[in-house]
Design a protein around this motif. Structure first.
Motif, mmCIF file in Angstrom:
data_model
loop_
_atom_site.group_PDB
_atom_site.id
_atom_site.type_symbol
_atom_site.label_atom_id
_atom_site.label_comp_id
_atom_site.label_asym_id
_atom_site.label_seq_id
_atom_site.Cartn_x
_atom_site.Cartn_y
_atom_site.Cartn_z
ATOM 1 N N SER A 1 0.831 -1.208 0.000
ATOM 2 C CA SER A 1 0.000 0.000 0.000
ATOM 3 C C SER A 1 0.860 1.249 0.000
ATOM 4 O O SER A 1 0.584 2.220 -0.719
ATOM 5 C CB SER A 1 -0.921 0.000 1.228
ATOM 6 N N ASN A 2 1.900 1.244 0.799
ATOM 7 C CA ASN A 2 2.799 2.398 0.890
ATOM 8 C C ASN A 2 3.534 2.635 -0.422
ATOM 9 O O ASN A 2 3.707 3.779 -0.859
ATOM 10 C CB ASN A 2 3.789 2.169 2.026
ATOM 11 N N ARG A 3 3.971 1.573 -1.080
ATOM 12 C CA ARG A 3 4.707 1.713 -2.334
ATOM 13 C C ARG A 3 3.805 2.206 -3.462
ATOM 14 O O ARG A 3 4.227 3.045 -4.280
ATOM 15 C CB ARG A 3 5.353 0.379 -2.709
ATOM 16 N N VAL A 4 2.594 1.714 -3.550
ATOM 17 C CA VAL A 4 1.673 2.185 -4.585
ATOM 18 C C VAL A 4 1.325 3.653 -4.334
ATOM 19 O O VAL A 4 1.259 4.460 -5.267
ATOM 20 C CB VAL A 4 0.411 1.307 -4.621
ATOM 21 N N PHE A 5 1.101 4.008 -3.077
ATOM 22 C CA PHE A 5 0.838 5.403 -2.723
ATOM 23 C C PHE A 5 1.991 6.295 -3.169
ATOM 24 O O PHE A 5 1.779 7.386 -3.717
ATOM 25 C CB PHE A 5 0.627 5.519 -1.216
ATOM 26 N N ALA A 6 3.228 5.845 -2.949
ATOM 27 C CA ALA A 6 4.399 6.634 -3.332
ATOM 28 C C ALA A 6 4.467 6.834 -4.838
ATOM 29 O O ALA A 6 4.850 7.910 -5.314
ATOM 30 C CB ALA A 6 5.672 5.951 -2.832
ATOM 31 N N GLN A 7 4.108 5.825 -5.618
ATOM 32 C CA GLN A 7 4.121 5.955 -7.068
ATOM 33 C C GLN A 7 3.112 6.995 -7.540
ATOM 34 O O GLN A 7 3.361 7.743 -8.490
ATOM 35 C CB GLN A 7 3.801 4.602 -7.721
ATOM 36 N N VAL A 8 1.987 7.065 -6.874
ATOM 37 C CA VAL A 8 0.922 7.975 -7.302
ATOM 38 C C VAL A 8 1.156 9.393 -6.791
ATOM 39 O O VAL A 8 0.954 10.368 -7.528
ATOM 40 C CB VAL A 8 -0.446 7.439 -6.825
ATOM 41 N N PHE A 9 1.590 9.534 -5.545
ATOM 42 C CA PHE A 9 1.668 10.853 -4.925
ATOM 43 C C PHE A 9 3.078 11.448 -4.889
ATOM 44 O O PHE A 9 3.251 12.572 -4.435
ATOM 45 C CB PHE A 9 1.107 10.803 -3.502
ATOM 46 N N ARG B 1 5.516 10.783 -3.029
ATOM 47 C CA ARG B 1 6.180 10.574 -1.748
ATOM 48 C C ARG B 1 5.389 9.509 -0.991
ATOM 49 O O ARG B 1 4.190 9.346 -1.185
ATOM 50 C CB ARG B 1 6.289 11.845 -0.925
ATOM 51 N N ALA B 2 6.076 8.772 -0.161
ATOM 52 C CA ALA B 2 5.446 7.689 0.578
ATOM 53 C C ALA B 2 4.987 8.168 1.943
ATOM 54 O O ALA B 2 5.454 9.193 2.455
ATOM 55 C CB ALA B 2 6.405 6.517 0.721
ATOM 56 N N LEU B 3 4.066 7.439 2.543
ATOM 57 C CA LEU B 3 3.683 7.719 3.921
ATOM 58 C C LEU B 3 4.787 7.268 4.871
ATOM 59 O O LEU B 3 5.008 7.870 5.920
ATOM 60 C CB LEU B 3 2.368 7.008 4.261
ATOM 61 N N VAL B 4 5.491 6.196 4.510
ATOM 62 C CA VAL B 4 6.656 5.730 5.257
ATOM 63 C C VAL B 4 7.852 5.819 4.325
ATOM 64 O O VAL B 4 7.872 5.187 3.273
ATOM 65 C CB VAL B 4 6.481 4.273 5.744
ATOM 66 N N GLU B 5 8.825 6.610 4.694
ATOM 67 C CA GLU B 5 10.037 6.772 3.886
ATOM 68 C C GLU B 5 11.264 6.536 4.760
ATOM 69 O O GLU B 5 11.329 7.050 5.878
ATOM 70 C CB GLU B 5 10.092 8.172 3.271
ATOM 71 N N PRO B 6 12.223 5.751 4.240
ATOM 72 C CA PRO B 6 12.228 5.019 2.976
ATOM 73 C C PRO B 6 11.150 3.943 2.953
ATOM 74 O O PRO B 6 10.709 3.473 4.009
ATOM 75 C CB PRO B 6 13.625 4.400 2.918
ATOM 76 N N VAL B 7 10.765 3.521 1.750
ATOM 77 C CA VAL B 7 9.629 2.604 1.621
ATOM 78 C C VAL B 7 9.933 1.221 2.173
ATOM 79 O O VAL B 7 8.994 0.450 2.453
ATOM 80 C CB VAL B 7 9.191 2.483 0.150
ATOM 81 N N ASP B 8 11.196 0.869 2.329
ATOM 82 C CA ASP B 8 11.544 -0.464 2.821
ATOM 83 C C ASP B 8 12.011 -0.432 4.272
ATOM 84 O O ASP B 8 12.750 -1.302 4.714
ATOM 85 C CB ASP B 8 12.627 -1.097 1.945
ATOM 86 N N GLU B 9 11.554 0.576 5.029
ATOM 87 C CA GLU B 9 11.987 0.677 6.425
ATOM 88 C C GLU B 9 10.804 0.969 7.345
ATOM 89 O O GLU B 9 10.736 1.992 8.022
ATOM 90 C CB GLU B 9 13.079 1.742 6.586
#
Length: 672
Positions: free
Chosen positions: A481-489, A491-499
């Motif tokens: 969910s966070n990664r798809v959000f980052a692609q659209v907006f 920026r991610a809600l959690v950054e970095p996306v893998d942390e």
């Protein structure tokens, strides 16, 4: 927000000292166990501690017994070498680390005076850590657990603020001193993180940008993400500004979904269908449904999934590049067939992803099997599927998360390659501890209160997939969910996306919870997730005349350069011909190559381009300009643009030059 807490039971805490929880945190806080001091691989001046205090037993031995125990003096504690150097009374490369009148010095001296014990009479376990804000200070409270002689468990608490380590997610908003004093630097949202031993606690601090009243003209939305987003902005005292126009929205949608701007016909149809707010939402849903059924959607998002799953080789040619290309094509085929993100992830791990409808066999190995080392496989699965960086725990306990070396090794054992069973078949693989030579028992990461042991027999990979995608811990759902959000907006809600970890919370937990709920509702189907995101009011936020704070907190969207893949798709769609040469990945290098190199000029000089057709079939210079602007920039030219460039629309070479200027400009090369 309180993390890593446990239920508190009032009891009388023991008064004896414990090395792991009373002494080692002092050394950590003083910086003695850092990589720049005694925690380095070789230590300093013959004194080596484990990095970040990850091995308390080894540190205890180094202090109390190494070199005949010369670092402590049980008869005259104040003369102990470890104290004298920390005070700066003896030559010490690290300088003075403690003051003689500090609580840290008193506690360390008291431990030596008590005989430098490893544990007290009642061994304790650190069960939790809580962080509270009291006045203008953060207070860290640790929960310890002891087992009485009769078997009863007792929990008790202690203030550990004087030895906890503090950090903030945004120092421009708030800073915290070593003693927990809060110092506001400006408005905004920040998280204060406290670290004690292997526990982390987080508290959320917020200072609004303004005290503006909420906009009463907006009715309550039926869209769950819109409601969460508006609540987030209200709390921060931010407004999102004027929503973008239908033509801007059409361009944004097409770039996000298929990596190209809309055709003039698609632009007109979308604008005509977006006269009211309700009509606009229906138009967005129809646009998403139409575009996600096309092959170009699968190709555009296949590239994005390949980036997610790190399927890009370091070299351009060779076996690794060929394998990565096959994986990328398999991702495109999966999206074209409408497979969900859950299905794609499952098949990637099991090695069941197919290249096309005719291929009835598996191609290549499973995704994680691209790595020969089981530890690399475990870290890769942690990053891409669980959204967790566990790599630090390969060499030492993770300094900012809960993962310990033993947990990393046990999880890695789940990925050990199969081995021959001696009867012509294969059996589950094994991993051995390099330090002891013992076989490691495979164990899943303890993402919830339970920790599951993987059986040594049976289909281990299937059980591994079940764990990775398990809804009990929801790590994959949050990560996806966070990664798809980052692609659209942007920026991610959690950054970095893998942390995703306790010390790195989401920008807004409410929004992330809504996304995860929607992920489960649509069972991870990407088109439905995109429709949900793109019908949210946050998607209509402007990208011009914004502030960094507005972009950081989602009140506006960033204007971001198109990826090379999207730029090539957009260029091909606008000109009608595909570039023959590759473009650099870096945005600046790409711009220089387009402006100064022959690629774009040669492309525009080819016969049969859309640009030439526009010049030929439009009857007047003004009509040519209007159609060119609509094709390249997805908008009508402004009056001053018409007046300035109309003379250039009377000659084909000049018209091509004008198209060249538009195609190399910022407006075309950015997603706004």
């Amino acid at each position: 927000m309180l993390l890593a807490t446990s239920a508190l039971a009032p009891s009388r805490p023991p008064t004896d000292l414990d090395f792991a929880h009373d002494v080692l945190p002092l050394l950590q806080r003083a910086g003695c166990a850092s990589a720049y001091c005694h925690g380095s691989a070789t230590g300093r001046a013959g004194f080596r501690l484990s990095l970040f205090g990850s091995d308390a037993a080894a540190d205890y031995q180094a202090i109390t017994t190494q070199f005949g125990g010369r670092r402590i003096d049980l008869r005259q504690p104040e003369r102990s070498l470890i104290l004298q150097k920390a005070l700066g009374n003896k030559a010490h490369g690290g300088g003075r680390r403690l003051d003689a009148d500090s609580d840290g010095y008193a506690q360390l001296r008291g431990w030596i005076a008590a005989g430098a014990p490893w544990q007290g009479e009642q061994p304790r376990e650190l069960a939790g850590l809580r962080l509270d804000v009291v006045a203008d200070r953060v207070v860290a409270t640790a929960t310890f657990r002891t087992n009485a002689s009769n078997g009863d468990r007792q929990d008790w608490t202690r203030d550990v603020s004087h030895v906890a380590l503090y950090s903030t997610s945004d120092p421009s908003v708030v800073d915290v001193s070593t003693d927990g004093q809060i110092r506001w630097q400006g408005p905004g949202l920040s998280h204060v993180v406290a670290r004690f031993a292997n526990r982390t606690a987080v508290v959320r601090l917020l200072r609004p940008f303004s005290a503006a009243a909420p906009d009463s003209s907006r009715s309550e939305s039926s869209h769950a993400l819109t409601r969460a987003w508006r609540a987030h902005l209200r709390e921060l005292g931010l407004t999102s500004g004027q929503a973008i126009s239908p033509s801007e929205l059409a361009r944004r949608l097409h770039l996000d979904l298929v990596g190209r701007p809309p055709t003039p016909q698609e632009l007109d149809e979308f604008v005509a269908a977006s006269q009211t707010a309700n009509e606009q939402r229906e138009a967005i849903e129809a646009c998403v449904q139409r575009l996600t059924q096309r092959r170009e959607f699968a190709e555009a998002w296949g590239v994005r999934l390949a980036q997610w799953f790190e399927l890009y080789p370091t070299e351009q040619r060779g076996p690794q590049a060929e394998a990565a290309a096959r994986w990328r094509m398999a991702l495109v085929e999966s999206l074209a067939k409408g497979q969900s993100l859950l299905t794609i992830a499952r098949r990637l791990v099991l090695g069941e992803l197919k290249r096309d409808d005719q291929a009835e066999h598996r191609f290549g190995a499973a995704m994680v099997d691209r790595f020969a080392d089981a530890r690399d496989r475990a870290e890769y699965a942690g990053r891409t599927l669980l959204g967790k960086r566990i790599g630090c725990a390969r060499c030492h306990d993770h300094p900012s998360d809960r993962w310990r070396q033993a947990e990393h090794l046990a999880f890695s054992a789940c990925f050990a390659p199969p081995r021959a069973d001696g009867a012509g078949g294969m059996m589950a693989g094994m991993l051995f501890d390099a330090a002891t030579g013992d076989e490691v028992t495979p164990r899943f990461l303890a993402l919830t209160e339970r920790s599951a042991v993987v059986p040594t027999e049976g289909n281990r990979r299937a059980e591994l997939v079940q764990f990775l995608l398990d809804t009990e811990h929801d790590a994959f759902a949050k990560n996806a969910s966070n990664r798809v959000f980052a692609q659209v907006f942007g920026r991610a809600l959690v950054e970095p996306v893998d942390e995703h970890r306790a010390g790195n919370p989401a920008l807004d937990e409410g929004m992330l919870d809504v996304l995860v709920s929607q992920f489960h509702e649509c069972e991870g189907r990407l088109p439905e997730m995109l429709s949900f995101l793109m019908t949210c009011d946050a998607y209509l936020a402007p990208s011009t005349q914004t502030t960094p704070a507005a972009i950081t907190h989602l009140a506006a969207q960033p204007s971001r350069a198109l990826s090379t893949d999207s730029f090539v798709r957009a260029l091909t769609a606008v000109i009608g011909h595909q570039p023959r040469a590759a473009l650099p990945d870096m945005a600046l290098a790409r711009e220089l190559a387009l402006r100064n190199g022959p690629l774009l000029r040669e492309l525009l000089a080819e016969s049969g381009t859309t640009i030439d057709a526009t010049f030929e079939f439009c009857a007047t210079p003004q009509a040519r300009l209007v159609e060119l602007w609509r094709t390249v920039l997805s908008r009508q030219p402004r009056a001053e643009e018409l007046a300035r460039f109309e003379p250039l629309a009377t000659d084909l070479p000049a018209f091509r030059d004008l198209a060249f200027a538009l195609l190399t400009g910022r407006e075309f090369g950015h997603r706004r």
